[in-house]
Write an enzyme that holds these catalytic residues in place. Structure first.
Site, PDB file in Angstrom:
ATOM      1  N   ASP A 413      42.868   3.203  41.270  1.00 38.91           N
ATOM      2  CA  ASP A 413      41.762   2.838  42.150  1.00 38.91           C
ATOM      3  C   ASP A 413      40.493   3.662  41.974  1.00 38.91           C
ATOM      4  O   ASP A 413      39.436   3.269  42.464  1.00 38.91           O
ATOM      5  CB  ASP A 413      42.209   2.916  43.608  1.00 38.91           C
ATOM      6  N   TYR A 501      43.405  -3.325  49.997  1.00 37.50           N
ATOM      7  CA  TYR A 501      44.122  -2.320  50.781  1.00 37.50           C
ATOM      8  C   TYR A 501      43.179  -1.348  51.477  1.00 37.50           C
ATOM      9  O   TYR A 501      42.101  -1.034  50.964  1.00 37.50           O
ATOM     10  CB  TYR A 501      45.082  -1.510  49.896  1.00 37.50           C
ATOM     11  N   PHE A 670      48.173  19.332  31.091  1.00 32.83           N
ATOM     12  CA  PHE A 670      47.862  20.448  31.992  1.00 32.83           C
ATOM     13  C   PHE A 670      48.960  21.527  31.953  1.00 32.83           C
ATOM     14  O   PHE A 670      48.698  22.686  32.225  1.00 32.83           O
ATOM     15  CB  PHE A 670      47.687  19.975  33.438  1.00 32.83           C
ATOM     16  N   ASP A 681      46.696  32.445  39.865  1.00 33.93           N
ATOM     17  CA  ASP A 681      45.968  31.554  40.773  1.00 33.93           C
ATOM     18  C   ASP A 681      46.578  30.149  40.620  1.00 33.93           C
ATOM     19  O   ASP A 681      46.308  29.447  39.644  1.00 33.93           O
ATOM     20  CB  ASP A 681      44.484  31.561  40.381  1.00 33.93           C
TER      21      ASP A 681
HETATM   22 CU   LIG Z   1      51.630  -2.552  49.371  1.00 32.76          CU
END
Ligand SMILES: [Cu+2]
EC number: 1.4.3.-
Length: 786
Positions: A413, A501, A670, A681
């Site tokens: 998204d 949504y 990463f 950290d």
């Molecule tokens: Cu859903």
């Protein structure tokens, strides 16, 4: 009898009547004057406003002249940056006044998004903790360079704000720049060109008659009635095997509230590889449950009646349609009453100034990243920093289906710029009416100047109705007593509306030093046209639609600095039948916390200790390193711990919707260096998820009940006792005389014995909306930013 005598006999009566009248007048006068002088009833939540609370508890909309290191870009900064981008000969951004949808749209230099570029952590900490000057403020600008050959997307860091002198290309070991034009985020310019060149052009020309025959409606020439609506599903580049290609499935929907619940069995695969919209074309076509190689092939089959055909009428819209969200059905309340509401009898107990919140020992800064949504910085309790950053990174939904449109739908998204989707929270519906509403200011391609969304956040103190702690000692022998308090806490909320949504994201701060982050999902389902072959992938939930099984996934970054220290350890507490083993996790590889297998483990961040509680477990089911999965590598584990690096600011990017052939941000890298995690950290990367099997009760809207996912940060052997013991919210009860219990009970309210009353505030939202309708729904201005 002489008149005089008669009059003399009447005098006592007249005198009596006059006296009574005078008395009445006096009483009336006293009543009137006392009405004039009596203090009016105070409005709840107003009057005793917490120190520094400048907003009066309604809106927080003041942009400081000198914003701090975390403050969102101000209107002034956005305006001056825009001028720089338009005047700089290298960037040559299209002037706002020249912008248009359609033919020119994609072949120029466009400012797609602007966000604050938070200064490096080390510089910010020196400023906050060592009194060093504030690092310069800079902006991250995403530019669509349709004017370059080949066209690219550039990420530039511009500064210093507000008087920008340069925009350098962002350099990072962990992401390439520039980025392929084919994986750029969605944008209205492209949709405008898609409509003009394909839907109103080639598709209408070739298939308009077929669409009208089959569905009673087409994309164009609808004779003053609404035309077919459309929705797009991106095809990730890993499925195409070529990162330079850009494909979208464009599905057709009836224009009825809500259109996504009214798909028609027609879609086309649009080829959008080039920047010039004149080159856009249609590849494959889906019609009546079958895939065709071209529009011509479909037309030939249709005209010769050698293929299955559909005949549907446009559904009647209006309040009666199953997908509308007007109230309907028999009201269980014979006589409607207002629901319960929140009051703050003594005013607000929190304060907000320049996006910094203070609340009963808590302190934090909030900001809305245009690109990735809500972020908190420098979160402290009782003066000690707990976390440097807590931020949303990505929201993904992966679907399963028989039809090719849904089959490829793995929506990342942030391609829709999550922070720009937070707008218009409604008092009394999305948030309590007592909330303080906080605006966001954003800038994009299609608006002249910065746009302010007034209600992007709400901030409110409330009680869940649940006691935070309590005990009732009933028995004489152990002492009869009671102590307890309700869990009144502060919540900061935003709601991101991503297409269909609505994601409600809450950050809650409790009086015992615990902080929760919670995501709840609501909104409309994305469904498929019903076809029996779809049955393994979901349930038929209405005559024409099937609700497809899908998986919601959310990723958060938690940069923990417990006790203000950037030297932390991460340990797990492995709970066995007869013992609990504390294990220090020494390296990034060892930090992978996987689904289900380690349910009984606790995660502890050591040095000065804090605990992380994880909720919302659900395993990502996509095959590792295959297709779209590569772009959401963060979902492989529920928790990954790394050391803080400026090159690893975000776990995803706005390109994740398309870039799985070669992810711009590959989260799996990463931890590739397998960093030591001892006294470092530490950054905690948390994923949460939820399988959603749609059911009829998801119509018309999915409800938040049962869809909540959360994680908590809690002190763990940090304080000598529960911090809430200091709260005056508590109630204590004792026997007046423990030797003579029958003498009764004494109730102690630590906040004092206040018996004053206050009146409910008069609702003002309706008048605010009347004054500025665009603050709620786009009604007079187009505020599309993408
Ligand atoms: Cu859903």
């Amino acid at each position: 009898m002489p008149p005089f005598n008669r009059q003399s006999k009447l005098w006592p009566l007249v005198a009596f009547v006059m006296t009574v009248m005078a008395a009445c007048l006096l009483i009336a006068l006293i009543a009137v004057s006392s009405e004039e002088t009596a203090a009016p009833v105070r409005t709840c939540g107003v009057g005793k406003v917490a120190k520094n609370h400048k907003s009066g508890g309604v809106t927080e909309d003041i942009e400081p002249a000198h914003p701090g290191p975390f403050h969102d870009l101000t209107s002034r900064e956005l305006k001056s940056l825009r001028l720089f981008l338009e005047s700089d000969p290298e960037i040559n951004a299209t002037k706002l006044s020249d912008q248009s949808l359609g033919s020119k749209a994609l072949v120029e230099s466009y400012v797609s998004a602007i966000d604050l570029y938070v200064p490096p952590k080390i510089d910010v900490l020196e400023h906050l903790d060592l009194d060093q000057p504030q690092p310069p403020r800079e902006a991250l600008v995403i530019l669509f360079r349709g004017d370059k050959s080949p066209p690219v997307v550039e990420e530039r860091v511009c500064g210093p704000l507000p008087d920008v002198v340069s925009c350098r290309m962002l350099k990072s070991d962990k992401r390439r720049n520039p980025v392929e034009f084919s994986v750029r985020p969605f944008n209205m310019l492209e949709f405008g060109a898609l409509i003009e060149y394909l839907l109103h052009g080639a598709v209408e020309d070739k298939l308009g008659f077929l669409l009208r025959d089959s569905f009673g409606i087409s994309y164009a020439n609808c004779q003053n009635k609404p035309c077919l609506d459309f929705f797009t599903s991106p095809v990730a580049t890993s499925l195409l095997g070529d990162i330079r290609q850009r494909r979208l499935w464009v599905w057709a929907h009836y224009p009825v509230e809500f259109y996504l619940l009214h798909p028609v069995d027609f879609a086309l695969l649009a080829v959008l590889d080039e920047a010039d919209p004149a080159t856009f074309r249609v590849d494959k076509v889906w019609y009546a449950g079958k895939l065709y190689g071209s529009m011509g092939e479909l037309v030939a089959g249709y005209n010769s009646s050698s293929i299955p055909k559909i005949k549907r009428e446009m559904p009647k819209g209006g309040e009666g349609v199953f997908s509308s969200i007007h109230r309907r059905g028999e009201n269980p309340s014979a006589s409607p009453q207002r629901p319960p509401t929140l009051v703050e009898p003594d005013g607000k107990r929190y304060s907000l100034s320049s996006r910094q919140v203070h609340y009963l020992g808590w302190q934090f800064n909030l900001r809305m990243s245009s690109l990735s949504g809500p972020q908190l910085f420098d979160v402290r309790f009782r003066g000690d920093r707990i976390a440097y950053e807590i931020s949303l990174q990505e929201i993904v939904v992966t679907y399963s289906a028989y039809n090719p449109m849904h089959q490829v739908t793995d929506v990342a998204d942030s391609a829709g710029y999550l922070g720009m989707m937070a707008r218009s929270l409604v008092p009394g519906a999305d948030c309590p009416e007592s909330s303080t509403f906080i605006s966001s200011t954003v800038a994009g391609q299609l608006v002249k100047g910065p746009v302010r969304f007034p209600n992007a956040w709400c901030l409110f103190e409330h009680t869940s109705g649940l006691p935070l702690r309590r005990h009732m000692g009933y028995r004489f022998v152990h002492g009869s007593f009671y102590g307890g308090m309700l869990d009144s806490h502060l919540t900061l909320r935003t709601i991101l509306v991503v297409g269909n949504y609505d994601y409600v994201i809450d950050f809650s701060f409790h009086q015992n030093g615990v902080m929760d982050v919670r995501v709840s999902s609501t909104g409309f389902l994305m469904v498929s046209p019903f076809n029996p072959v779809e049955s393994p992938y979901g349930y038929r939930i209405q005559e024409h639609i099937l609700g497809n099984l899908h998986h919601h996934l959310f990723h958060f970054k938690v940069d923990m600095d417990v006790g203000g220290s950037t030297k932390n350890r991460y340990s797990t507490l492995d709970i066995h039948k007869d013992k609990a083993l504390l294990t220090t996790v020494r390296s990034a590889f060892d930090s992978f916390f996987n689904y289900l297998s380690m349910m009984m483990m606790m995660i502890i961040i050591v040095i000065i200790i804090s605990q992380l509680e994880l909720g919302g477990m659900s395993k990502q089911l996509l095959q590792e390193n295959k297709n779209n999965e590569r772009t959401m590598a963060w979902a492989r584990h529920q928790l990954v711990v790394t050391t803080h690096k400026e090159d690893e600011r975000t776990s995803s990017s706005p390109y994740a919707m398309f870039d799985s052939e070669n992810p711009v941000v590959d989260f799996s890298q990463f931890s590739d260096d397998n960093d030591s995690l001892v006294d470092k950290d530490l950054v905690f990367w948390l994923s949460m998820g939820l399988y959603h099997v749609p059911r009829t009760e998801d119509l018309p809207l999915t409800a938040t009940t049962g869809t909540k996912l959360s994680f908590s940060l809690a002190p763990f052997n940090y304080f000598p006792e529960c911090p809430s013991m200091a709260s005056s919210d508590a109630t204590r009860m004792d026997l007046i005389n423990s030797k003579e219990p029958k003498e009764g009970v004494m109730v102690e309210r630590y906040y004092g014995k206040q018996k004053d009353t206050c009146a409910l505030p008069v609702p003002t939202y309706e008048s605010q909306v009347k004054e500025n309708p665009d603050a709620a729904l786009e009604s007079s201005k187009f505020l599309g930013l993408l």
